[in-house]
Design a protein around this motif. Structure first.
Motif, mmCIF file in Angstrom:
data_model
loop_
_atom_site.group_PDB
_atom_site.id
_atom_site.type_symbol
_atom_site.label_atom_id
_atom_site.label_comp_id
_atom_site.label_asym_id
_atom_site.label_seq_id
_atom_site.Cartn_x
_atom_site.Cartn_y
_atom_site.Cartn_z
ATOM 1 N N PHE B 248 -2.871 33.377 -42.497
ATOM 2 C CA PHE B 248 -1.700 32.676 -41.970
ATOM 3 C C PHE B 248 -0.522 33.630 -42.062
ATOM 4 N N ASP B 288 -0.935 27.149 -39.696
ATOM 5 C CA ASP B 288 -0.206 26.406 -40.719
ATOM 6 C C ASP B 288 -0.926 26.637 -42.041
ATOM 7 N N ILE B 289 -0.210 26.417 -43.114
ATOM 8 C CA ILE B 289 -0.808 26.709 -44.415
ATOM 9 C C ILE B 289 -1.953 25.753 -44.733
ATOM 10 N N ASP B 290 -1.867 24.503 -44.263
ATOM 11 C CA ASP B 290 -2.984 23.589 -44.528
ATOM 12 C C ASP B 290 -4.226 23.999 -43.736
ATOM 13 N N GLU B 291 -4.024 24.672 -42.610
ATOM 14 C CA GLU B 291 -5.163 25.145 -41.826
ATOM 15 C C GLU B 291 -5.848 26.335 -42.512
ATOM 16 N N LYS B 453 -6.875 18.757 -37.222
ATOM 17 C CA LYS B 453 -6.929 19.991 -38.020
ATOM 18 C C LYS B 453 -8.388 20.365 -38.306
#
Lengths: 715, 715
Positions: B248, B288-291, B453
């Motif tokens: 990321f 994104d960081i959650d990805e 996601k």
């Protein structure tokens, strides 16, 4: 009349009396669960009657053998018995004058056979008696704001956070998923789950919620729109009431629409048309069920103010105590094209006075962890940002749950929020949801959970403000007053007829010549000083260039004669069965014009739609098109053109002259007028390409396909 | 040599001995927290020395006044003292032969002034003594798999789930956010957070983790690549070791790169170039960081098999007990272009025997809630799906937390997972994470949290399988062996010189004529039977059409003479200061060719890059380009072309002839060869448009700009 119906429907949410057909003393059964929800978990104050032929009493209440034996006619019945029993009971309810029936029962047409017949009998009850049926095949209704559950769901008692959101779904499971997001702290005041939509459908509940006080935002989750005009009317009513609608529509891919059909057998029109209609009506479409919650929650916290096209976007601010998180959030905001507003001098002075020199006091703010040493600084600096005159919303990304430290931050932020109307939007990025999360939730700040999803919600919030200021509140789509489709089959006119028809309807087109012999073709060429285009004339051929039916840039009679031969040879080889009427000869459009496409199609649910976009070979690759329900005014046409990614080519991009945008917008409005004047006769129009010259040179179709009913009478 | 360095770095994760400079008995201080992590919360078995000039002992351990007084030279030191004390201490460490220093201290250049000087002194220690410095301005290192924390973070002891993921970040806060996602059940075995990267940087830890057993997937979170060649080498080493990298990268928008710069002052090259290099090297970029977590977790569960371009995509299956959720998940999968594989006959027979008639037994499966009545059916049907020969992964969307019911489902699913190697990927969609969630987590199934996601992660997983089968393992980017940029300034050649240069380098270009007088221009026209293009010849003008410097389709001497006059007039008006050398005359390219652009630019970090894409007026609107580091072979060029959205136009879209793709690919490889042959002399090449004819007609640039150092010697 529709308006009064909708208002009356609101009493379904809290009727004066209700009878439960299929009441049961078995707490695990549908009837037993419904009874428990109604008597034990609801605050319902109306009369409740129980119907069960095999019981004298349930608990301390008497049971009646049938609805006919009830001491009074209930305003509503809830039906929790199998289809074969439910149908005659509902027929009796209709005769008695019951106003509403909520039907949990499944087996009405999903399986075919007997179910189809049952469904037909229920439709007759609706038509003959005016009783409205909710369902069948639905989990019922949750009126959370009044704490009333007409539902068999054992979850009813767990999801009772009152709030400003009205939720309408077709399926039960996904609806309950949204209900469980109320754990984020914003309540859902009312949930309707419409099941098979035999009678009442999503549109009816949009209308009803538009009229329901306490509901400020409507969230819908649907697989298909069954009735276009009802949907349009309902949405427009909600808009007039100032209630934004957020929609998640399933069935946008082939897999999805197939699965949706097998699930509820609902009609799924073209996803692209659906999305265009949503955009035109100001329905905020989202791409995932979690985005439905994010966006509805944000709108519930604050409706965006109408924001005219020439005004700047609402200013966002990012407030954070971690540099990396600040940078990543600012990045996501930048990628979404949103605006981080520069702070006013007074804000900067305040922040400089409160924060250490190594903090970033420009927007995005990185307070650094210095604020943790004196947490009153959090409240003070946050308030300074909220009070900045340019800031409409403050984004607070929180990357971590550090336990007590994070709780302290949350407490200070919540305290700041009570002192400012500017929404502070926390993004709780951590997998852990400890005390700090609870503080923000209980303060009604509805933390989002993902930076990219939060930014998508913000983008939609900002865009909705633009829509509010630019839509035409008097817009009355053609689908609301379209006549019936004629019985005669629709057929394509030849290009020659189509252009004649466009001309007769008032469109300015260059002269074209339909010729039916080689000699006639050569004669036309002799009278023209400029190069010609020759196109095969045949009602059987729509894509002329695919069959070698087009020759361009023909200078002089000899070239035209050769083109006659070549076109005939190519077409005969490619489509031996096509009847060739001759050629259409037209002057070549000046070199360097921009080519767009303009089309009309008719959506089975949403009526006539206009499409405009980049034409020629690019349309299928970039799908750069704008769509609208008709009518399209010149102003609306301008807005369509501005939506196109290729708009800079029209406006005049690097090295390109500005195009005659005004003429193109007029052309779009003319096409719209033609379709409206012809009622339902026009099935399809395909003007591709439409040539757009420089400013003053005009815009006109180089090719035209019109598919219409009763063609003989219009050509 | 580099390879052995990386291997040696792995001992930084667990050195034989460590000295803590700034050890403290104050448990709230940096030194005190670090000591607690090391002695109380770690299982570190090496020697620990404490350095503190003002203490005799801390607890039962002696304190030394300085590193010089230590009884032995430690392999590593940890520095938790202010910069003014840290610098001389580190100089001493270097002299003593300490191998590694982890430096928490900030104040090295972020603020300028003194800090810059401190940083310079540390660089000298590294250069003179070979001691490697980690940081400064970093939270340290967490070796979770060996339970060793060289960090002051009080969170260390909370995030200790061992596992196959290696995490490398530049900032501490966001890194800790990723660490907290281990609550989803997949551990992060090693976390390096590189801070200011004065010496060791992300690339060094990629190399080290490539060599660290127990680490199978590397997740990186970065604001900028400081050293391109080191990064490329490190990534290629991880690839050789079979360890996928997920990245990321923050700083893709203007807001983001500004904020990132003010945060760590790292160089942020072009985001588009970064992304292209990631793609070329098989680094899986997320948005994104959650990805980052979603994708790394999925890869940790199973690496995709190399999947050749002509093989079908891995088959996915959707398994669910709610019709609406089934439809929405299938929809998301369809929108992402992923494949729901049809089941084999044997699977269908099994499912038909187990599930009721109204369930959907085709893929996507909707078991309906019937399985809840006999939950052994869940395990049996899930196993049938896992064992279908076409199924590579089973997606299990769970919309709701119904408490015990959901826990039962989770238990059955987890049991099925133990009997099949095919990953079952749960998507826990509910806001509530009750018992069922815990069961899936503890079974190592790492539930995702959002359907969209999850589908993005699946898409990346599938794409990585394609990359594994198609990349060239011997690829050796030019950036690894590029010479120094020449000192002389780069300047643009005239188009005439540029084309001569391309021809001399072997490219086939049509004849062109540079003329310096009106008469000479007219004379050229007389010798040509076909129409000419005339372009102004001036080293001062790059965008000739912007200043009226181009006339096309000139037939005959008279037209060329007029063009001479008009071009001179226009250019003199638009750019009075430009020196005009004359005109370049060329035959017009045949009508109907496709126009692309081919370019070379030089990224300051990642070296020479090639771009190919749709040219002309569309490039800035659709940004439909493919990029590669050089060298680009003919095969790689073909892959670039297939990446373009406009590729169907090359291959032959509706009504369009197939283009000379082979000639275009050869041209790309030739451009690459030219740049490599010239070393660092070529600063920029811009061939726009490149005309691409039909198959057999070739491909060549109609315009050429070359910016080079030492131009005189090459023209």
């Amino acid at each position: 009349m529709i308006e009064s119906q909708a208002s009356s429907l609101t009493s379904l949410f809290n009727p004066r009396s209700v009878a439960l057909i299929g009441a049961s003393d078995n707490p695990a059964s549908i009837g037993g669960r419904t009874l428990a929800n109604l008597l034990d978990h609801s605050a319902y104050r109306g009369e409740v009657y129980l119907v069960n032929a095999r019981r004298e009493r349930i608990g301390d209440r008497p049971c009646y053998r049938s609805v006919d034996e009830l001491p009074a006619v209930p305003e509503m019945v809830i039906v929790a018995v199998p289809a074969d029993t439910a149908v005659p009971a509902l027929e009796a309810c209709g005769r008695l004058g019951v106003r509403y029936a909520i039907v949990f029962t499944s087996g009405f047409g999903e399986g075919g056979g007997e179910g189809q017949e049952y469904a037909e009998r229920l439709r007759r009850v609706v038509a003959d008696t005016g009783m409205r049926i909710y369902g069948p095949n639905c989990p019922g209704l949750c009126n959370v704001n009044e704490r009333i559950g007409f539902t068999f769901s054992p979850s009813f008692r767990h999801d009772l956070r009152a709030g400003p959101i009205g939720l309408i779904t077709q399926g039960g499971g996904l609806g309950r998923n949204v209900m469980q997001t109320m754990d984020r702290g914003v309540g859902i005041g009312l949930w309707a789950s419409t099941g098979n939509e035999l009678d009442l459908q999503v549109a009816d509940f949009i209308e009803a919620m538009a009229d329901t006080s306490g509901i400020e935002v409507i969230a819908i989750l649907l697989e298909g729109i069954n009735d276009g005009p009802r949907f349009v009317r309902a949405v427009q009513r909600a808009t007039r009431r100032g209630k934004p609608i957020v929609a998640f529509k399933v069935g946008r891919s082939e897999y999805g629409s197939k699965a949706a059909q097998s699930h509820t057998a609902s009609i799924t029109g073209s996803a692209e048309v659906n999305s265009a209609v949503f955009r035109q009506l100001g329905v905020i479409e989202v791409d995932d069920i979690d985005e439905l919650a994010d966006t509805a929650w944000l709108l519930a916290r604050a409706h965006p103010a109408p924001n005219p096209p020439d005004a700047p976007e609402p200013g966002l601010a990012v407030y954070c105590s971690s540099g990396g998180t600040t940078a990543m959030t600012a990045d996501a905001i930048g990628l979404a094209g949103l605006t981080l507003v520069p702070f006013a001098e007074s804000t900067t002075v305040t922040l400089r006075g409160l924060l250490p020199s190594y903090a970033s006091i420009v927007n995005p703010i990185d307070t650094t962890t210095a604020v943790l040493a004196d947490d009153s600084l959090i409240e003070k600096t946050m308030l300074a940002v909220c009070r900045d005159p340019g800031v409409a919303m403050v984004i607070l990304p929180m990357a971590l749950d550090y336990g007590e430290v994070t709780a302290t931050i949350a407490r200070r932020v919540a305290a700041a929020q009570t002192q400012s109307p500017v929404p502070i939007v926390p993004i709780w990025m951590s997998e852990r949801t400890g005390e700090g999360y609870g503080i923000l939730r209980d303060a009604g700040m509805a933390p989002m959970r993902s930076v990219s999803k939060a930014v998508k919600a913000l983008r939609r919030w900002v865009d909705h403000g633009r829509w509010l200021a630019s839509h035409d509140p008097e817009f009355h789509p053609a689908v609301l007053h379209a006549g019936d489709t004629p019985q005669s089959p629709a057929r394509a006119m030849t290009e020659s007829k189509a252009k004649t028809w466009l001309r007769e309807a008032g469109m300015a087109l260059p002269q074209s010549h339909a010729v039916s012999s080689r000699d006639a073709a050569m004669a036309v060429a002799q009278t023209h000083g400029i190069a010609l285009a020759a196109k095969v004339l045949s009602a059987d051929i729509q894509h002329k260039s695919d069959v070698g039916g087009v020759r361009l840039g023909l200078a002089g009679a000899e070239a035209v004669g050769r083109a006659w031969d070549e076109i005939h040879a190519s077409v005969r080889q490619a489509m031996p069965q096509a009847r060739i009427e001759g050629l259409l000869l037209e002057p070549m459009a000046p070199v360097g014009g921009l080519e767009l496409l303009v089309g009309i199609s008719r959506d089975p649910v949403l009526g006539p739609m206009m499409t405009v976009g980049l034409g020629g070979i690019y349309v299928e690759i970039f799908r750069d098109v704008a769509r609208r329900m008709l009518p399209v005014s010149v102003d609306e046409a301008e807005r369509m053109l501005r939506e196109l990614r290729c708009y800079p080519l029209l406006a005049g991009a690097r090295g390109q002259p500005p195009r005659d945008e005004a003429a193109l917008a007029r052309l779009l409005a003319q096409v719209s007028d033609i379709v409206l004047a012809q009622g339902a006769r026009v099935a399809e129009i395909d003007l591709n390409p439409v040539w757009v010259g420089r400013v003053g040179e005009g815009a006109y179709p180089l090719d035209a396909v019109i598919v219409a009913h009763d063609v003989a009478s219009v050509s």
